[in-house]
Design a protein around this motif. Structure first.
Motif, PDB file in Angstrom:
ATOM      1  N   GLU A  57      33.388  -3.968  38.040  1.00 26.97           N
ATOM      2  CA  GLU A  57      34.671  -3.294  37.980  1.00 26.97           C
ATOM      3  C   GLU A  57      35.508  -3.598  39.221  1.00 26.97           C
ATOM      4  N   ARG A  58      34.851  -3.590  40.388  1.00 25.48           N
ATOM      5  CA  ARG A  58      35.591  -3.833  41.631  1.00 25.48           C
ATOM      6  C   ARG A  58      36.129  -5.262  41.690  1.00 25.48           C
ATOM      7  N   ALA A  59      35.380  -6.209  41.119  1.00 24.66           N
ATOM      8  CA  ALA A  59      35.857  -7.592  41.092  1.00 24.66           C
ATOM      9  C   ALA A  59      37.127  -7.716  40.260  1.00 24.66           C
ATOM     10  N   ILE A  61      39.282  -5.237  39.763  1.00 24.62           N
ATOM     11  CA  ILE A  61      40.338  -4.549  40.513  1.00 24.62           C
ATOM     12  C   ILE A  61      40.941  -5.472  41.564  1.00 24.62           C
ATOM     13  N   LYS A  62      40.119  -6.266  42.240  1.00 26.18           N
ATOM     14  CA  LYS A  62      40.621  -7.200  43.246  1.00 26.18           C
ATOM     15  C   LYS A  62      41.533  -8.255  42.633  1.00 26.18           C
ATOM     16  N   ARG A  63      41.325  -8.552  41.353  1.00 28.06           N
ATOM     17  CA  ARG A  63      42.175  -9.516  40.654  1.00 28.06           C
ATOM     18  C   ARG A  63      43.402  -8.859  40.043  1.00 28.06           C
ATOM     19  N   GLY A  64      43.559  -7.561  40.252  1.00 29.31           N
ATOM     20  CA  GLY A  64      44.712  -6.850  39.722  1.00 29.31           C
ATOM     21  C   GLY A  64      44.528  -6.333  38.315  1.00 29.31           C
ATOM     22  N   VAL A  65      43.296  -6.352  37.807  1.00 28.55           N
ATOM     23  CA  VAL A  65      43.018  -5.862  36.450  1.00 28.55           C
ATOM     24  C   VAL A  65      42.571  -4.409  36.545  1.00 28.55           C
ATOM     25  N   TRP A  66      43.371  -3.523  36.012  1.00 27.80           N
ATOM     26  CA  TRP A  66      43.077  -2.087  36.035  1.00 27.80           C
ATOM     27  C   TRP A  66      43.954  -1.384  35.007  1.00 27.80           C
ATOM     28  N   PRO A  67      43.473  -0.394  34.283  1.00 27.75           N
ATOM     29  CA  PRO A  67      42.170   0.272  34.330  1.00 27.75           C
ATOM     30  C   PRO A  67      41.057  -0.556  33.669  1.00 27.75           C
ATOM     31  N   VAL A  68      39.832  -0.255  34.083  1.00 26.13           N
ATOM     32  CA  VAL A  68      38.626  -0.887  33.532  1.00 26.13           C
ATOM     33  C   VAL A  68      37.726   0.221  32.985  1.00 26.13           C
ATOM     34  N   ALA A  69      37.320   0.071  31.734  1.00 32.91           N
ATOM     35  CA  ALA A  69      36.518   1.096  31.068  1.00 32.91           C
ATOM     36  C   ALA A  69      35.131   0.560  30.729  1.00 32.91           C
ATOM     37  N   GLY A  70      34.205   1.469  30.601  1.00 34.58           N
ATOM     38  CA  GLY A  70      32.876   1.168  30.086  1.00 34.58           C
ATOM     39  C   GLY A  70      32.612   2.050  28.891  1.00 34.58           C
ATOM     40  N   CYS A  71      31.930   1.519  27.881  1.00 33.97           N
ATOM     41  CA  CYS A  71      31.654   2.336  26.698  1.00 33.97           C
ATOM     42  C   CYS A  71      30.228   2.086  26.214  1.00 33.97           C
ATOM     43  N   ASP A  72      29.653   3.118  25.634  1.00 35.70           N
ATOM     44  CA  ASP A  72      28.290   3.059  25.121  1.00 35.70           C
ATOM     45  C   ASP A  72      28.152   4.107  24.033  1.00 35.70           C
ATOM     46  N   GLN A 156      45.206   3.485  28.360  1.00 37.60           N
ATOM     47  CA  GLN A 156      44.592   2.328  27.728  1.00 37.60           C
ATOM     48  C   GLN A 156      44.106   1.312  28.759  1.00 37.60           C
ATOM     49  N   PRO A 157      42.849   0.898  28.690  1.00 35.23           N
ATOM     50  CA  PRO A 157      42.312  -0.041  29.674  1.00 35.23           C
ATOM     51  C   PRO A 157      42.791  -1.467  29.432  1.00 35.23           C
ATOM     52  N   ARG A 158      42.718  -2.256  30.470  1.00 34.49           N
ATOM     53  CA  ARG A 158      43.027  -3.682  30.363  1.00 34.49           C
ATOM     54  C   ARG A 158      41.763  -4.515  30.189  1.00 34.49           C
ATOM     55  N   HIS A 159      40.633  -3.896  30.475  1.00 30.59           N
ATOM     56  CA  HIS A 159      39.352  -4.588  30.302  1.00 30.59           C
ATOM     57  C   HIS A 159      38.299  -3.542  29.942  1.00 30.59           C
ATOM     58  N   VAL A 160      37.411  -3.906  29.020  1.00 36.38           N
ATOM     59  CA  VAL A 160      36.374  -2.978  28.564  1.00 36.38           C
ATOM     60  C   VAL A 160      35.019  -3.669  28.647  1.00 36.38           C
ATOM     61  N   VAL A 184      26.074  -2.033  34.603  1.00 44.22           N
ATOM     62  CA  VAL A 184      27.480  -1.717  34.877  1.00 44.22           C
ATOM     63  C   VAL A 184      27.633  -0.198  34.992  1.00 44.22           C
ATOM     64  N   LEU A 185      28.205   0.256  36.093  1.00 44.64           N
ATOM     65  CA  LEU A 185      28.267   1.690  36.359  1.00 44.64           C
ATOM     66  C   LEU A 185      29.110   2.433  35.322  1.00 44.64           C
TER      67      LEU A 185
END
Length: 285
Positions: A57-59, A61-72, A156-160, A184-185
């Motif tokens: 997720e932090r990687a 964010i450093k590239r400007g991709v946010w929000p980042v979600a995780g799902c299970d 809405q996330p930009r990456h999941v 992945v946290l």
């Protein structure tokens, strides 16, 4: 030139160094071999448990991709109850300590972390009912619930990141991570939310269906559940096409079981031919 041999030979009466049991000499630098260190850290079972991290997720964010979600999801394997999916966007500045794969945590730890995750992160939950599971099959129902959970997030996330090998049909980028709840946290946080939510639903179903022990095994195929299923028959919350449920339904409600069709049966077809028609054989010559 006479050399002093006393430095090389041990003094008389001094204890001798024990030879290694495996016949191999100890390393000259006094350091243990790397494989020995790994085994010592791993313990008797020979495996090192690594907690999930926020590195991926932090990687982004450093590239400007946010929000980042995780799902299970939770509940693919049970014989009864719904599938519950969760999506979580963790706040990088307020990540609760102790988040891990829900299967590695006790019920008390999951409950405590559930409250902390819901208080500090963006969270959404979606449920695929038993009827949807029977209609679509368990895999499709799970993917449907996961997608609904992502869509239901407040932002809405930009990456999941999704646990497993199947990507979701979402508007944003989706990355499937096998074993993601232990890597992945954000996925680990979603696994906790999904597990706690489903456990609470199964405890509620236990009050409507006494005798099955839903509050204990949460619908999984443990011996106690199989015994109750064989003794009492299936409920409306049991998944019809799972083998133990189908067997119990055939025993207790045989009138609901349709007879299997014989795909190799020969069907006689009666053909009627109109002999009054005359065919000119030379027409196609």
């Amino acid at each position: 030139m006479i050399r002093d041999q006393s430095a090389k030979k041990p003094a008389k009466g001094a204890p001798k160094k024990a030879a290694p049991k495996n016949g191999k000499a100890a390393p000259k630098n006094g350091r243990a071999a790397p494989n020995k260190i790994v085994k010592a850290l791993a313990g008797a079972k020979g495996a090192i448990m690594v907690a999930p991290s926020f590195r991926r997720e932090r990687a982004l964010i450093k590239r400007g991709v946010w929000p980042v979600a995780g799902c299970d999801e939770a509940g693919r394997g049970p014989l009864a109850g719904p599938v519950v999916a969760a999506a979580v966007i963790l706040d990088p500045d307020r990540i609760p300590r102790g988040i891990d794969d829900s299967k590695r945590l006790t019920a008390e730890e999951r409950e405590r972390l559930f409250d902390k995750i819901c208080a500090t992160a963006q969270v959404s939950v979606a449920v695929a009912s038993r009827a949807r599971i029977d209609r679509d099959n368990i895999l499709r129902a799970s993917l449907w619930a996961l997608k609904r959970a992502v869509v239901a997030l407040p932002e809405q996330p930009r990456h999941v990141f999704v646990d497993g090998r199947d990507r979701l049909d979402t508007a944003c980028d989706c990355e499937a991570v096998i074993g993601g709840d232990g890597i992945v946290l954000s996925i680990a946080a979603a696994s906790i939310v999904a597990k706690v939510t489903r456990d609470r639903l199964m405890c509620a179903l236990a009050q409507d269906c006494p005798g099955y022990g839903f509050e204990q095994h949460k619908g999984y195929a443990v011996p106690e559940h199989l015994e109750a299923l064989n003794r009492l028959g299936p409920t409306v919350h049991h998944r019809s096409f799972f083998a133990p449920v189908a067997a119990a339904r055939a025993k207790h409600m045989p009138w609901t079981v349709e007879p299997a069709q014989d795909l190799f049966a020969v069907t006689e077809i009666e053909l009627q031919v109109d002999t009054s028609l005359e065919v000119d054989a030379s027409a196609n010559l």
